[in-house]
Design a protein around this motif. Structure first.
Motif, PDB file in Angstrom:
ATOM      1  N   HIS A  38       0.853  -1.277  -0.109  1.00 15.88           N
ATOM      2  CA  HIS A  38      -0.063  -0.096   0.066  1.00 15.88           C
ATOM      3  C   HIS A  38       0.808   1.361   0.127  1.00 15.88           C
ATOM      4  O   HIS A  38       0.504   2.301  -0.699  1.00 15.88           O
TER       5      HIS A  38
ATOM      6  N   SER B  63      -4.706   2.736  -2.819  1.00 15.64           N
ATOM      7  CA  SER B  63      -5.107   1.334  -3.042  1.00 15.64           C
ATOM      8  C   SER B  63      -6.654   0.969  -3.489  1.00 15.64           C
ATOM      9  O   SER B  63      -6.574   0.048  -4.166  1.00 15.64           O
TER      10      SER B  63
ATOM     11  N   SER C 156      -6.655  -6.846   0.448  1.00 18.68           N
ATOM     12  CA  SER C 156      -5.782  -5.654   0.483  1.00 18.68           C
ATOM     13  C   SER C 156      -6.366  -4.683  -0.401  1.00 18.68           C
ATOM     14  O   SER C 156      -6.085  -3.423  -0.417  1.00 18.68           O
ATOM     15  N   PHE C 157      -7.146  -4.942  -1.410  1.00 17.44           N
ATOM     16  CA  PHE C 157      -7.848  -4.456  -2.351  1.00 17.44           C
ATOM     17  C   PHE C 157      -9.183  -4.269  -2.718  1.00 17.44           C
ATOM     18  O   PHE C 157      -9.773  -4.942  -3.675  1.00 17.44           O
TER      19      PHE C 157
END
Length: 256
Positions: A70, A80, A110-111
């Motif tokens: 990130h 992100s 994470s996304f």
């Protein structure tokens, strides 16, 4: 098309599959017998309509639990949440570690705004065959993720993004081609991970089928030279983005 390499550092890797940071200015490779030395470089590719992330690095976090990937993306001028698609060549943890990360004991995508694209056979292999190359705990959570797109064989995600099942490095490895009006970017994952393998034309011992991987590198290298592709080399630092030329039967790679 804009391409940004997100270099995550250099590492030594021995038989235990642990990635140990390696600084060539301070560390002696002789102190790490039996290890190979690799760079880790995910990529951002910005097109007119997409911001793509190609593989996701090791998934390391800082002392406060923030994903380093990130921070690299933010340093490049993006958030992100700007990522529209995450394209995975395969799920070995040095490529897939940043797909999810842990916070307060939970695995978090994470996304969360992005669609993830993974080969069906690769995910099934990762979940059913114990291997130090896969983080099964994280991938089990990935399997339940609503934005996960399971793809099979070769085909197109959009008219501009195509994928090809290659095998060779692992059974269900895939590569990607991204096209716009002017440029074509080729991401070879671990079938074409660094220029050296193309230039020297050797069989790598860590490939499932090293001979097939070597032949694929020749095929993709020839197409890259003929069609002026920009090649994205995941395990390279200095020439992470390069163009390929053929001169008297030998490949030459120049950094872009």
């Amino acid at each position: 098309m804009k391409i940004i390499s997100l270099h995550e550092g250099s590492y030594s890797v021995a038989a235990d599959k642990k990635f140990i940071p390696f600084d060539s200015t301070k560390d002696n490779p002789k102190d790490r017998p039996g290890a190979i030395f690799v760079h880790i470089t995910p990529f951002l590719v910005e097109t007119a309509t997409e911001l793509l992330l190609l593989d996701t690095g090791l998934g390391y976090t800082d002392s406060e639990g923030n994903l380093l990937l990130h921070k690299h993306i933010e340093r490049a001028g993006y958030s992100s949440s700007d990522i529209t698609k995450v394209l995975m060549s395969h799920l070995h943890f040095d490529h897939a570690g940043g797909m999810l990360y842990q916070r307060d004991g939970k695995w978090i995508p994470s996304f969360p705004e992005a669609e993830y694209y993974v080969q069906k056979g690769e995910l099934e292999t990762a979940l059913t065959r114990p291997s130090a190359s896969y983080n099964q705990e994280a991938l089990e959570q990935l399997r339940r993720y609503g934005n996960l797109n399971i793809i099979e064989g070769s085909g197109n995600i959009t008219p501009q993004i195509s994928y090809e099942l290659t095998g060779a490095h692992c059974q269900y490895h895939q590569v990607f081609l991204i096209r716009d009006k002017k440029d074509t970017a080729f991401f070879g994952g671990d079938v074409l991970p660094e220029p050296l393998q193309l230039v020297r034309n050797f069989i790598a011992k860590y490939d499932l089928d090293g001979r097939k991987a070597m032949e694929l590198r020749k095929q993709y290298g020839t197409k890259a030279a003929d069609e002026n592709w920009m090649c994205l080399f995941y395990h390279e630092a200095n020439k992470a983005v390069g163009k390929v030329a053929l001169h008297e039967g030998a490949f030459i790679v120049e950094a872009v």
